[in-house]
Design a protein around this motif. Structure first.
Motif, PDB file in Angstrom:
ATOM      1  N   GLU A   1      17.118  27.044  36.401  1.00 52.27           N
ATOM      2  CA  GLU A   1      16.509  27.317  37.438  1.00 52.27           C
ATOM      3  C   GLU A   1      17.247  28.123  38.417  1.00 52.27           C
ATOM      4  OE1 GLU A   1      16.217  23.708  41.783  1.00 52.27           O
ATOM      5  OE2 GLU A   1      16.119  23.389  40.054  1.00 52.27           O
TER       6      GLU A   1
ATOM      7  N   ARG B   1      13.923  32.511  43.949  1.00 54.80           N
ATOM      8  CA  ARG B   1      14.772  31.844  44.645  1.00 54.80           C
ATOM      9  C   ARG B   1      13.235  32.554  46.266  1.00 54.80           C
ATOM     10  NH1 ARG B   1      20.885  31.573  45.424  1.00 54.80           N
ATOM     11  NH2 ARG B   1      20.042  33.574  45.319  1.00 54.80           N
TER      12      ARG B   1
ATOM     13  N   THR C   1       3.237  30.404  43.290  1.00 55.15           N
ATOM     14  CA  THR C   1       3.605  29.404  42.027  1.00 55.15           C
ATOM     15  C   THR C   1       2.262  30.414  40.637  1.00 55.15           C
ATOM     16  OG1 THR C   1       1.811  27.772  42.827  1.00 55.15           O
ATOM     17  CG2 THR C   1       3.322  27.564  43.012  1.00 55.15           C
TER      18      THR C   1
ATOM     19  N   THR D   1      11.726  29.270  41.775  1.00 54.95           N
ATOM     20  CA  THR D   1      11.427  28.597  42.187  1.00 54.95           C
ATOM     21  C   THR D   1      11.175  28.707  43.982  1.00 54.95           C
ATOM     22  OG1 THR D   1      13.777  28.758  43.440  1.00 54.95           O
ATOM     23  CG2 THR D   1      13.492  27.419  41.347  1.00 54.95           C
TER      24      THR D   1
ATOM     25  N   THR E   1       9.837  27.100  47.899  1.00 58.34           N
ATOM     26  CA  THR E   1      10.481  25.929  48.640  1.00 58.34           C
ATOM     27  C   THR E   1       9.912  26.446  49.724  1.00 58.34           C
ATOM     28  OG1 THR E   1      12.909  26.309  48.067  1.00 58.34           O
ATOM     29  CG2 THR E   1      12.620  25.192  49.739  1.00 58.34           C
TER      30      THR E   1
ATOM     31  N   ARG F   1       0.302  17.082  50.927  1.00 57.56           N
ATOM     32  CA  ARG F   1      -0.668  16.906  49.638  1.00 57.56           C
ATOM     33  C   ARG F   1      -1.695  16.895  48.858  1.00 57.56           C
ATOM     34  NH1 ARG F   1      -0.386  11.498  51.909  1.00 57.56           N
ATOM     35  NH2 ARG F   1      -2.148  10.635  51.886  1.00 57.56           N
TER      36      ARG F   1
ATOM     37  N   GLU G   1       1.327  21.234  43.712  1.00 54.43           N
ATOM     38  CA  GLU G   1       2.782  20.388  43.476  1.00 54.43           C
ATOM     39  C   GLU G   1       4.423  21.849  42.431  1.00 54.43           C
ATOM     40  OE1 GLU G   1       1.528  18.312  40.130  1.00 54.43           O
ATOM     41  OE2 GLU G   1       0.585  17.287  41.206  1.00 54.43           O
TER      42      GLU G   1
ATOM     43  N   VAL H   1       5.730  23.533  44.520  1.00 54.39           N
ATOM     44  CA  VAL H   1       6.768  23.828  45.889  1.00 54.39           C
ATOM     45  C   VAL H   1       7.150  22.774  46.527  1.00 54.39           C
ATOM     46  CG1 VAL H   1       6.214  24.576  48.182  1.00 54.39           C
ATOM     47  CG2 VAL H   1       4.189  25.553  46.492  1.00 54.39           C
ATOM     48  N   ARG H   2       8.557  22.579  46.596  1.00 57.36           N
ATOM     49  CA  ARG H   2       9.348  22.258  47.011  1.00 57.36           C
ATOM     50  C   ARG H   2       9.593  22.046  48.355  1.00 57.36           C
ATOM     51  NH1 ARG H   2      15.654  22.972  48.094  1.00 57.36           N
ATOM     52  NH2 ARG H   2      16.554  21.756  48.753  1.00 57.36           N
TER      53      ARG H   2
ATOM     54  N   VAL I   1      10.623  20.886  52.177  1.00 56.77           N
ATOM     55  CA  VAL I   1      12.189  20.621  53.577  1.00 56.77           C
ATOM     56  C   VAL I   1      11.383  20.776  54.466  1.00 56.77           C
ATOM     57  CG1 VAL I   1      14.158  21.612  54.066  1.00 56.77           C
ATOM     58  CG2 VAL I   1      13.327  21.634  51.649  1.00 56.77           C
TER      59      VAL I   1
END
Length: 401
Positions: free
Chosen positions: A3, A8, A26, A32, A34, A63, A68, A70-71, A73
């Motif tokens: 990671e 990012r 993705t 990564t 976000t 959802r 899935e 993707v983070r 925040v």
């Protein structure tokens, strides 16, 4: 790849453009991704009028539409520090990025009409819709509602409320939805009349003052109003301005035709908050999702060392629901000018519902199979290229003077 070695990418905004961009990113396992959004759910904005009227919902769980990988925040972004490649969150945390996708969307514009901010209810965000619904219940089902603004949101809101039996006046500020072809406008006017909506149009129909119980027009008329809904104009968040980035006059991030910020090639913009070459596209999910896909493609091209593609966005139509049983699908040419061809009535309503469901379907499809969305590659942006050429001509003369 660990990671710490991954590239990012931070996406600001979880609307149509931001979710599409995040899902598409993705495609690469060495990124990564976000997504920063102020709400824990996705807001299906083109259903907000149904949320208000109680005929449907505008909230979709992330959802259902977000990949899935993707983070998410849930927070606001207070500032972008382009030099440090970081964003400051409302909760106090800083997020670092290698690439940033700016997709903060749009909201209600400052009404600048006396009394509108105090007494009228806008309807461009979920929070505004949630504030409006109990207010409607509070004035009672027989009290007159005045809707100011006759674009799609105003028409849809007026029709939805009138179909539920409420007395409604629609203040056009001129012509009923100027975007529509005259034949489409006549069709909408007939349906509104059948629903009992009082359409207030023509010279002098601009709202100049709102009070707690009335809307005053430019020609001196005063419309009694137990509750006023304000659907005039859109604005964009001032995050780019506050962050010292170059914007257009409205505050949209100024980019080139690859959606890359004119200030920083690590910052991209998409959706309502983007102004490619100072020629922003019509604010709509019809433009937002393709722009989100293209912003992601530009990031992926830069990482791969390839030349990004440029905006080539066509338009196809404007669709408007007129209650639950009627609607209009107004076709347009690829330069986004309405043409005579339309589908209205019950079939128009079905087409609008298909579009609403299809938008969520496109986002969910891209989440499940990143790279599958292709509508931004349809082509047909010839008139945009002509406008760009015309825009650049005086600049070329300036350079040679």
């Amino acid at each position: 790849m660990s990671e710490t070695q991954a590239t990012r990418v931070v996406v600001i905004g979880g609307g149509y453009a931001g979710v599409m961009a995040a899902n598409r990113l993705t495609r690469r396992s060495d990124l990564t991704v976000t997504l920063v959004n102020p709400r824990p759910d996705f807001v299906h904005r083109i259903r907000l009028h149904q949320q208000v009227a109680g005929t449907g919902g505008a909230v979709v769980a992330f959802r259902e539409v977000l990949a899935e990988g993707v983070r998410l925040v849930v927070d606001t972004v207070e500032r972008i520090d382009a030099g440090a490649r970081s964003v400051a969150l409302g909760a106090g945390e800083d997020l670092s990025y290698d690439y940033l996708v700016y997709a903060v969307g749009s909201g209600s514009a400052d009404p600048r009409v006396p009394g509108a901010a105090e007494f009228a209810y806008p309807i461009t965000t979920l929070e505004e819709a949630e504030r409006l619904r109990p207010a409607l219940e509070g004035v009672g089902a027989t009290a007159r509602v005045v809707v100011v603004g006759s674009g799609p949101t105003g028409i849809e809101t007026a029709a939805e409320l009138a179909e539920a039996g409420r007395p409604v006046s629609l203040v056009c500020g001129g012509e009923l939805n100027p975007y529509l072809h005259p034949s489409g406008r006549r069709s909408v006017a007939r349906r509104l009349a059948r629903l009992g909506v009082e359409v207030v149009d023509g010279p002098g129909s601009r709202a100049v003052e709102v009070t707690g119980d009335a809307v005053r027009l430019a020609d001196g008329r005063e419309l009694s109003s137990a509750l006023t809904v304000w659907t005039v104009g859109f604005g964009v968040p001032d995050l780019a301005v506050r962050s010292g980035l170059t914007t257009d006059a409205l505050g949209r991030l100024l980019t080139d035709e690859t959606l890359t910020s004119v200030d920083d090639d690590r910052i991209l913009a998409a959706g309502d908050s983007a102004a490619p070459s100072g020629l922003p596209l019509r604010m709509s999910c019809q433009a937002a999702m393709p722009l989100g896909a293209q912003a992601a493609d530009t990031v992926l091209s830069r990482i791969a060392g390839e030349q990004p593609e440029t905006v080539n966005q066509p338009f196809a139509a404007q669709c408007i629901s007129l209650g639950r049983r009627d609607g209009i699908f107004q076709f347009a040419n690829r330069a986004d000018t309405a043409v005579r061809w339309k589908v209205d009535g019950a079939l128009g309503a079905k087409l609008k519902e298909t579009v609403c469901a299809g938008v969520v379907g496109h986002l969910a499809g891209e989440a499940a199979k990143p790279g599958g969305y292709r509508l931004h590659r349809m082509g047909g942006g010839g008139q945009r290229r002509e406008r760009l050429a015309a825009q650049d001509a005086p600049r070329a003369l300036d350079r040679t003077a």
